[in-house]
Design a protein around this motif. Structure first.
Motif, PDB file in Angstrom:
ATOM      1  N   GLN A   1      -2.309  -3.793   1.365  1.00  0.00           N
ATOM      2  CA  GLN A   1      -1.721  -2.860   2.627  1.00  0.00           C
ATOM      3  C   GLN A   1      -2.152  -3.380   3.982  1.00  0.00           C
ATOM      4  N   ASP A   2      -3.255  -3.867   3.986  1.00  0.00           N
ATOM      5  CA  ASP A   2      -3.564  -4.394   5.499  1.00  0.00           C
ATOM      6  C   ASP A   2      -2.658  -5.528   5.882  1.00  0.00           C
ATOM      7  N   GLN A   3      -2.355  -6.447   4.898  1.00  0.00           N
ATOM      8  CA  GLN A   3      -1.660  -7.620   5.522  1.00  0.00           C
ATOM      9  C   GLN A   3      -0.109  -6.810   5.659  1.00  0.00           C
ATOM     10  N   LYS A  26       0.481  -4.055   6.954  1.00  0.00           N
ATOM     11  CA  LYS A  26       0.634  -3.316   8.106  1.00  0.00           C
ATOM     12  C   LYS A  26       0.568  -4.568   9.321  1.00  0.00           C
ATOM     13  N   THR A  27      -0.106  -5.453   9.160  1.00  0.00           N
ATOM     14  CA  THR A  27      -0.416  -6.472  10.260  1.00  0.00           C
ATOM     15  C   THR A  27       1.024  -7.004  10.403  1.00  0.00           C
TER      16      THR A  27
END
Length: 617
Positions: A558-560, A562-563
């Motif tokens: 999820q963080d990747q 978003k980035t």
């Protein structure tokens, strides 16, 4: 009676002679005494006088003897102390001392004071060398008109200019680059040239054996002035006015200046889009080379040096295909480099050095004959004897740069193995730099840039990683997110690494490249205004393509996700702001468009037809 009177007369004469002799001795020692006192106190007085004189001359025995050297010392003592009539004369100013004074004033910034000092000194303290020094100082301060005024004033004062004067004046004026602002100085240069011709005629009539004055150095500077000012027809007028033999026959410096002037004309023609003028200039270069060969036949002492050959090749590089083919003839005959299929010489020519090799590789790349660039470079690499120090400097980073440019051009044509060849060239440079301590052989950032470009065009991700390892010292295992430590990242090649990973069409490679881009703060790189707009737009489009493929493949956290999404939004903004940015020459199609190729074929066909027609006639 007569005998007694004769004896008394002889005795009186003898006494008088002794008395006079004692008086002269006393006078010579600087002391006037009576003969009777000499008998009583002579040793004491003479001893004291001798001690006084010994402090000045250090010779006690000669002082007591009253020799002539003691008389000279006393005269010198009187001059020092101001006694008597002896007064020391004032030392005259010599031209050498005056030149030192003028240089010191000029170094202090008082140029006008130095000129006033020169004009106020007696004429005996001046000579032509002093005036040449003052003229040189004015030219160094870019006071061109003042230097010409000094030249005129020098002649009015009766000092005739020599070859050094003309060389100093014309060499100083040749430093001017913006000639439209100095039209008066161009007129002064023409006047100096006319005065130089008169000086040469006078020397040939009065001193025909004076080789120092029969110098062509002023003429070389004048040709450079004509080339920079754009007066090319005048250059050939000057050349044909020269003698074809003797001390004033054209030498290597004259021909080098002519080739440089032709090259300058070609650069102006390219900038202004004047193709016909450019080709005419190259034809002039061929004509000059032919004239030089005629001079070499008449003058066995003519020295053909590498600088002259390199300048001639550069002048022929931008010409027509016929002129470029003539340049290859020079390369074969004078440098000993052979094309594939030709006889390979046993050893390299003495005229082959870093300058001539650089001009040769530039010719090959300009003609888009990249195979010849590779062939010539390898031919030199194989013949280098590393035990000979002078051969270690035949190839430097400039030659490696042109070799890598050739590999990049071949890769754009679909050649598959050029990325490995580019990597080997880099490794060859690094290895020999370390072994023989050759800083000029160290690959430059532009060289790594071209090597990564070759890998990108060849879609060779493994070789691109090895090039990056060689450039940064980063191990391949650190490209993965699970590496032992974070790598040291260079921002500039990020675009090529991403483009190579996408061209390889491998999701794993794209993941490694994106992780490296994330660590390198690719968002900062996209916002960097110092980076060329073309590469920013390329990085933005490549980044959008890479994130799209990774999202389609899945497996992102999820963080990747978003980035990557934020990077795509920034990339869209960059693409809008850099739309229509110019493409660098190294990124353009190596063979040009179809129209250019057709025009070149027509020109070659016309040249061949003209040759066949002339041969039949």
């Amino acid at each position: 009676m007569i005998s007694n009177q004769g004896r008394r007369t002889a005795r009186n004469v003898t006494l008088n002679l002794k008395k006079n002799n004692n008086q002269w001795r006393s006078l010579a020692s600087g002391i006037t005494i009576d003969s009777s006192l000499e008998r009583k106190q002579g040793p004491t007085l003479l001893g004291r006088a001798s001690e006084r004189h010994s402090t000045h001359q250090g010779r006690l025995d000669k002082a007591r003897a009253g020799g002539p050297s003691n008389f000279r010392s006393r005269a010198q003592l009187d001059k020092r102390q101001g006694n008597g009539e002896g007064v020391q004369k004032t030392r005259l100013l010599k031209p050498y001392d005056l030149s030192i004074q003028l240089k010191r004033l000029c170094s202090e910034g008082d140029l006008d004071g130095a000129i006033e000092r020169l004009k106020s000194t007696p004429r005996d303290a001046q000579n032509i060398a002093v005036w040449n020094t003052m003229i040189s100082e004015c030219l160094s301060s870019e006071r061109y008109q003042l230097s010409y005024d000094l030249f005129i004033d020098m002649k009015r004062r009766g000092f005739s200019p020599n070859s050094i004067t003309f060389s100093t004046m014309l060499s100083g004026i040749s430093l001017i680059k913006d000639w439209p602002k100095y039209s008066k100085q161009l007129q002064n240069a023409h006047s100096l040239y006319e005065s130089y011709l008169k000086h040469i005629e006078s020397v040939k009539f009065h001193e025909p054996e004076n080789s120092k004055e029969l110098s062509l150095q002023p003429l070389v500077a004048y040709i450079q002035i004509l080339g920079d000012a754009g007066d090319y027809h005048k250059i050939f007028d000057v050349y044909f006015a020269l003698n074809q033999d003797g001390p004033l026959a054209p030498d290597r410096f004259v021909f080098t200046a002519m080739f440089k002037a032709i090259s300058a004309r070609q650069k102006r023609s390219v900038a202004g889009g004047e193709t016909s003028t450019r080709n005419d200039a190259a034809s002039d270069a061929k004509h000059v080379w032919i004239q030089m060969e005629k001079v070499m036949q008449r003058n066995p002492d003519f020295l053909l040096d590498p600088g002259l050959i390199a300048t001639a090749i550069r002048a022929l590089t931008r010409g027509s295909p016929n002129d470029q083919s003539f340049a290859f003839t020079i390369i074969h005959d004078r440098l000993g480099l052979s094309k594939p299929g030709e006889d390979v010489p046993r050893r390299l020519s003495n005229n082959l050095n870093a300058w001539t090799l650089d001009a040769t590789l530039q010719l090959c790349n300009s003609m888009q004959k990249h195979r010849l660039t590779v062939h010539f470079t390898r031919q030199v690499m194989e013949k280098i004897n590393w035990d000979k120090v002078w051969m270690r400097y035949l190839i430097d980073s400039n030659h490696i740069h042109k070799l890598l440019r050739a590999y990049a051009g071949l890769a754009s044509l679909g050649s598959l193995n050029e990325s490995n060849e580019a990597l080997e060239a880099l490794e060859w440079s690094v290895q020999n730099d370390v072994i023989y301590h050759l800083p000029k052989l160290t690959p430059t950032p532009q060289s790594y840039h071209l090597a990564l470009m070759t890998c990108c065009r060849s879609a060779d991700w493994p070789t691109a990683v090895r090039v990056y390892e060689l450039m940064t010292g980063v191990e391949a295992s650190q490209f993965e997110s699970g590496g032992s430590r974070s790598p040291t990242v260079k921002k500039r090649p990020m675009s090529f690494l991403l483009r190579t990973a996408i061209a390889a069409n491998n999701v794993t490679h794209i993941q490694h490249a994106m992780w490296l881009a994330d660590f390198a703060r690719v968002d900062v790189l996209l916002s960097d205004e110092n980076t060329a707009a073309f590469y920013r737009s390329k990085l933005a489009s490549t980044l959008m393509e890479a994130t799209k493929r990774l999202q389609e493949a899945g497996g992102l956290t999820q963080d990747q996700d978003k980035t990557w999404t934020s990077y795509r939004s920034l990339a869209r903004q960059v693409l809008k702001s850099t739309r229509g940015s110019p493409t660098p020459g190294v990124e353009e199609e190596r063979l040009g468009n179809i129209r250019t190729l057709v025009d070149m074929d027509k020109h070659v066909a016309f040249e061949m037809a003209s040759r066949s027609t002339k041969s039949r006639v």
